[in-house]
Design a protein around this motif. Structure first.
Motif, short mmCIF file in Angstrom:
data_model
loop_
_atom_site.label_atom_id
_atom_site.label_comp_id
_atom_site.label_asym_id
_atom_site.label_seq_id
_atom_site.Cartn_x
_atom_site.Cartn_y
_atom_site.Cartn_z
N MET A 281 41.13 35.91 67.09
CA MET A 281 41.91 36.39 67.81
C MET A 281 42.54 37.95 66.67
O MET A 281 42.73 39.07 66.45
CB MET A 281 43.91 35.84 66.88
N VAL A 282 41.50 37.36 65.24
CA VAL A 282 40.96 37.94 64.20
C VAL A 282 40.22 39.21 64.43
O VAL A 282 40.16 40.27 64.86
CB VAL A 282 40.67 37.91 63.42
N ALA A 283 39.30 39.18 66.01
CA ALA A 283 37.79 40.32 66.00
C ALA A 283 39.07 41.08 67.15
O ALA A 283 39.02 41.94 67.32
CB ALA A 283 36.99 39.69 66.92
N ALA A 284 40.00 40.35 68.16
CA ALA A 284 40.86 40.62 69.09
C ALA A 284 41.19 41.53 69.14
O ALA A 284 41.63 42.72 69.04
CB ALA A 284 41.65 39.94 69.95
N LEU A 285 42.02 41.26 68.18
CA LEU A 285 43.46 42.36 66.84
C LEU A 285 42.66 44.13 66.58
O LEU A 285 43.45 44.48 66.31
CB LEU A 285 44.05 41.71 65.91
N SER A 286 41.52 43.70 66.24
CA SER A 286 40.82 44.56 65.41
C SER A 286 40.19 45.86 66.67
O SER A 286 39.34 46.63 66.11
CB SER A 286 39.63 44.29 63.87
N ALA A 287 39.91 45.40 67.89
CA ALA A 287 39.69 46.12 68.81
C ALA A 287 40.14 46.98 69.14
O ALA A 287 41.44 47.57 68.99
CB ALA A 287 39.37 44.57 69.77
N PRO A 288 38.92 47.85 70.13
CA PRO A 288 39.63 49.88 70.30
C PRO A 288 40.49 49.29 71.12
O PRO A 288 42.09 49.92 71.02
CB PRO A 288 38.73 50.44 70.22
N TYR A 289 41.06 48.77 72.02
CA TYR A 289 42.07 48.42 72.60
C TYR A 289 43.33 48.06 72.62
O TYR A 289 44.43 48.59 72.66
CB TYR A 289 42.38 47.23 74.25
N VAL A 290 43.47 47.44 71.80
CA VAL A 290 44.27 46.93 70.48
C VAL A 290 44.98 47.87 70.15
O VAL A 290 46.68 48.15 69.68
CB VAL A 290 44.74 45.84 69.90
N ARG A 291 43.50 48.79 69.52
CA ARG A 291 44.51 49.75 68.96
C ARG A 291 45.45 50.83 69.56
O ARG A 291 46.54 51.63 69.41
CB ARG A 291 43.00 50.59 67.65
N LEU A 292 44.27 51.11 70.59
CA LEU A 292 45.31 52.20 71.43
C LEU A 292 46.76 51.37 72.51
O LEU A 292 47.23 52.41 72.46
CB LEU A 292 44.44 52.03 73.23
N ALA A 293 46.52 49.91 72.56
CA ALA A 293 47.96 50.00 72.80
C ALA A 293 48.90 49.97 71.68
O ALA A 293 50.31 50.68 71.78
CB ALA A 293 47.79 48.60 73.58
N ARG A 294 48.63 49.60 70.41
CA ARG A 294 49.81 49.98 69.67
C ARG A 294 49.90 51.80 69.64
O ARG A 294 51.05 52.38 69.44
CB ARG A 294 49.44 49.73 68.38
N SER A 295 49.51 52.50 69.30
CA SER A 295 49.25 53.54 69.35
C SER A 295 50.42 54.49 70.51
O SER A 295 51.31 55.25 70.81
CB SER A 295 48.16 54.50 70.23
N LYS A 296 50.16 53.57 72.09
CA LYS A 296 51.28 53.75 73.03
C LYS A 296 52.17 53.04 72.53
O LYS A 296 53.20 53.19 73.35
CB LYS A 296 50.64 53.33 74.09
N GLY A 297 52.75 52.95 71.98
CA GLY A 297 53.76 51.96 71.34
C GLY A 297 54.33 50.45 71.61
O GLY A 297 55.60 50.36 71.63
N ALA A 298 53.00 49.73 72.34
CA ALA A 298 53.29 48.49 72.47
C ALA A 298 53.93 47.80 71.18
O ALA A 298 53.66 48.13 70.15
CB ALA A 298 52.41 48.05 73.08
N SER A 299 54.56 46.68 71.36
CA SER A 299 55.08 46.12 70.34
C SER A 299 54.75 45.00 69.70
O SER A 299 53.29 44.46 70.72
CB SER A 299 56.07 45.06 70.32
N ASP A 300 54.91 44.79 68.68
CA ASP A 300 53.57 43.24 67.98
C ASP A 300 53.41 42.19 69.37
O ASP A 300 52.87 41.18 69.34
CB ASP A 300 54.23 43.36 66.63
N VAL A 301 54.68 41.85 69.81
CA VAL A 301 54.20 40.25 70.94
C VAL A 301 53.80 40.91 71.73
O VAL A 301 52.85 40.20 72.17
CB VAL A 301 55.73 39.52 70.95
N ARG A 302 53.89 42.18 72.36
CA ARG A 302 53.23 42.26 73.37
C ARG A 302 51.61 42.63 72.92
O ARG A 302 50.79 42.21 73.83
CB ARG A 302 53.58 43.86 74.12
N VAL A 303 51.25 42.91 71.63
CA VAL A 303 49.67 43.02 71.82
C VAL A 303 49.22 41.96 71.20
O VAL A 303 48.40 41.71 71.60
CB VAL A 303 49.89 43.90 70.39
N VAL A 304 50.36 41.20 71.10
CA VAL A 304 49.57 40.07 70.67
C VAL A 304 49.45 38.89 71.91
O VAL A 304 48.17 38.47 71.68
CB VAL A 304 50.43 38.67 69.31
#
Length: 309
Positions: free
Chosen positions: A196-219
């Motif tokens: 999860m540490v590796a996944a949360l630092s991946a580019p697609y997670v940063r992209l999802a957060r930039s689009k306004g995805a909530s923390d629960v949905r990102v995880v």
């Protein structure tokens, strides 16, 4: 996919054959069962009659041939102790082991996902350090030590849990499951946290957060899905270990599963029952490994592509 499964089945047949032959020869190293099932006053004629009745007077290769023919026909012979078909005894005991293993693994996966995601969401925080310390400690504790301590504390000292058997209903499950749960929970928590540490630092997670995805949905929808593959592999190995390694726990708690049946068969030199129990366990592990590999191939396309080469 089918080519991958076919290749996996072929490569798994060799260890299955080794187990098939190994249990036959190792069982006979435990000694002649005649001295256990006949009194000391038995005459030589009675001993020879007992061996002849149970096929123990035949040369070893003849016994091996009869054993292999029986395996093909799913006939392992009858128990020396009870006279019941060995395959029936093994099939009756195996569901208790599977219930224990699947319940343990379900709780381990559930706990590891919750704790691992929680720790990975804030890496190097106090919560992360505490969960890492506890999970590494849990992964290092031997099952038999935890089982003995559990009996001493909760059954002998406080008397709140039964020492063995299944007669106390739901309470009978607590100590066996807790004993089997502690190590898989610790190992899986570390794996989930790292993935999860590796996944949360991946580019697609940063992209999802930039689009306004909530923390629960990102995880749950982005990171956890991509972290599932390594966790599944480890969970599969641990599940196989639970089915194969429940022998000690079942013996300590008197759990009526395949592990206790094996221990009893070894102590009583009940060759037919031991052979049936070991082969049934080996086949179940064989099937579990193939199912785990199939699931991993579905999650990771690189495994499927490698199998096509």
């Amino acid at each position: 996919m089918f080519r991958f499964l076919r290749r996996r089945i072929y490569t798994s047949l060799v260890p299955l054959i080794v187990v098939l032959l190994g249990v036959f020869f190792l069982a006979r190293l435990t000694g002649d069962p005649t001295s256990l099932y006949l009194p000391e006053s038995a005459t030589q004629a009675q001993r020879e009659a007992f061996r002849a009745t149970n096929g123990l007077d035949q040369p070893l290769l003849t016994q091996l041939w009869d054993y292999l023919k029986g395996v093909v026909q799913l006939d392992f012979g009858d128990s020396l102790r009870t006279g019941e078909a060995a395959s029936t005894m093994a099939l009756r005991a195996f569901p208790a082991t599977l219930q224990l293993a699947f319940m343990t693994m379900f709780l381990a996966i559930l706990g590891a996902v919750v704790i691992g995601c929680w720790a990975a969401y804030r890496p190097n925080s106090l919560a992360d350090r505490i969960s890492s310390l506890l999970s590494m400690t849990a992964a290092s504790i031997p099952d038999f030590w935890f089982a003995i301590m559990g009996v001493w504390v909760f059954a002998v000292t406080f008397g709140v849990l039964p020492t063995s058997g299944t007669g106390a209903g739901a309470l009978s499950w607590v100590l066996p499951i807790a004993t089997l749960l502690i190590r898989p929970l610790g190992v899986l928590t570390q794996v989930v946290r790292g993935a999860m540490v590796a996944a949360l630092s991946a580019p697609y997670v940063r992209l999802a957060r930039s689009k306004g995805a909530s923390d629960v949905r990102v995880v749950t929808h982005h990171a956890l899905r991509n972290a599932a593959a390594p966790a599944l592999t480890v969970a599969g190995d641990l599940m196989v270990g639970l089915v194969n390694g429940a022998v000690v726990v079942e013996a300590i708690f008197g759990w009526p599963g395949i592990g206790k049946l094996m221990i009893d068969a070894i102590l009583q030199r009940d060759f037919a029952v031991l052979q049936a129990a070991v082969l049934l366990t080996a086949v179940s592990i064989f099937v579990l490994n193939i199912a785990i590999d199939a699931c991993y191939a579905l999650l990771d396309a690189r495994v499927r592509d490698k199998a096509k080469v």
